[in-house]
Design an enzyme around this catalytic site. Structure first.
Site, PDB file in Angstrom:
ATOM      1  N   ASP A  14      57.551  24.371  17.557  1.00  0.00           N
ATOM      2  CA  ASP A  14      56.893  25.543  18.141  1.00  0.00           C
ATOM      3  C   ASP A  14      58.177  26.627  18.075  1.00  0.00           C
ATOM      4  O   ASP A  14      59.359  26.119  18.105  1.00  0.00           O
ATOM      5  CB  ASP A  14      56.523  25.116  19.620  1.00  0.00           C
ATOM      6  N   ASP A  16      58.111  30.130  20.535  1.00  0.00           N
ATOM      7  CA  ASP A  16      58.518  30.867  21.609  1.00  0.00           C
ATOM      8  C   ASP A  16      58.757  29.889  22.728  1.00  0.00           C
ATOM      9  O   ASP A  16      57.544  28.981  22.860  1.00  0.00           O
ATOM     10  CB  ASP A  16      57.382  31.899  21.882  1.00  0.00           C
TER      11      ASP A  16
END
Length: 346
Positions: A14, A16
């Site tokens: 991932d 953010d």
């Protein structure tokens, strides 16, 4: 010593809250990805954020020091466009609530873009900090008329260097209330995005890494992948301890540096130096050592007992200090040494 890098062939990371917060890389994340690359493990950058083009995401990653290419970026905008193309005839009109990057993905799969609700066969919704009332109103009219609705993601917040800010899920909630409809979801926790990333990389045994239980971990589990939660973004110790089975990670790390640690020590379970006992409907923690070891021991004991909201009481100064570091109690022992931040990074 067997690390996660020894057990897996590709990292699905991932962005953010895991690798960066806005314009700032999470400390240690670049070094961890580079170390994986040196070991022969590629990293696929998997993001629910549909506001930017994959090529721009890759450029941002490179600016921060990550070894990224456009092909290694897998965005929810791409998954959303694929979902729409599977349900609509060629050149069907789609009302885009999002950025130009999302609109480009829609046209890339042979559909057209419209701003008129009367023409829209579908509505696709992705994060755009400029989204305003007028486009939400037009989308509401289209949805109430029966248009297909695909949301790139339903993340309520977006991690930034300023802290959590409204994410696409907050705007989706506005349309949900106004239209009385529920969207199809393209991004995590739906597994399609992660399956696409694994397929594109040729992975046989990928590791999903993220900072959110309700997207990254749930999505990885739905896709049948091993999951690593890093505590550098949204989900914290309190949320982790109370997580339902579908949101419980296989591994728990302070940050991406956990990739270099023994995999067995990252898993929830008993840990040397820590004792967890049932006490008056809650848990009692005693001992001393690293905060993350205590958290792994607490998770294992609490989940084995059924899970749910947890009440943890400390026994001794070591336990009080560590629970304070984890945010599970409001204060540390008066007069105790100031907790060492590195104590949460075994």
């Amino acid at each position: 010593m067997t690390t996660p890098l020894d057990r897996h062939d590709v990292l699905l990371a991932d962005l953010d809250g895991t690798l960066y917060r806005g314009a700032v890389a999470v400390p240690g994340a670049v070094e961890a990805v580079l170390a994986a690359q040196e070991r022969g493990l590629a990293t696929m950058y998997v993001t629910n954020n549909a506001s930017r083009r994959p090529v721009d995401v890759a450029a941002h990653l490179v600016e921060l020091g990550f070894p990224a290419t456009e092909r290694e970026v897998v965005a929810s905008s791409q998954a959303a466009a694929t979902m729409l193309a599977a349900q609509l005839p060629p050149r069907a009109a789609v009302l885009v609530v999002g950025t130009e990057a999302l609109a480009e993905e829609v046209t890339r799969v042979g559909l057209t873009v419209t701003a008129d609700a009367a023409e829209a066969a579908a509505v696709v919704q992705g994060h755009n900090p400029e989204t305003g009332w007028r486009v939400l109103a037009e989308a509401t009219v289209a949805l109430r008329a029966g248009a297909v609705w695909v949301a790139c993601n339903v993340d309520p917040t977006l991690p930034t260097e300023r802290g959590p800010l409204p994410g696409n899920g907050s705007m989706v909630a506005a349309l949900r209330m106004a239209s009385g409809r529920e969207p199809q979801v393209a991004g995590k926790p739906a597994p399609a995005l992660l399956h696409e990333a694994a397929s594109r990389s040729g992975a046989r045994n990928p590791l999903m890494i993220g900072d959110r239980l309700d997207t990254d971990v749930e999505g990885g589990r739905a896709a049948g992948m091993t999951t690593l939660l890093v505590l550098t973004g949204v989900s914290d110790a309190t949320e982790l301890l109370g997580a339902p089975p579908a949101l419980r990670p296989d591994l728990i790390g302070a940050d991406m540096a956990a990739l270099a640690l023994p995999a067995d020590e990252l898993a929830p379970g008993p840990r040397p130096g820590w004792d967890v006992r049932a006490s008056d409907g809650g848990l009692e923690l005693s001992g001393d050592g690293h905060a993350l070891d205590a958290l792994r021991a607490l998770c294992a004991a609490h989940w084995a007992a059924g899970g749910g909201p947890a009440r943890v009481s400390p026994s001794g100064e070591g336990a009080m200090r560590v629970l304070g570091e984890l945010g599970l109690v409001p204060a540390t022992v008066a007069g105790a040494d100031t907790p060492d931040p590195a104590g949460a990074r075994p």
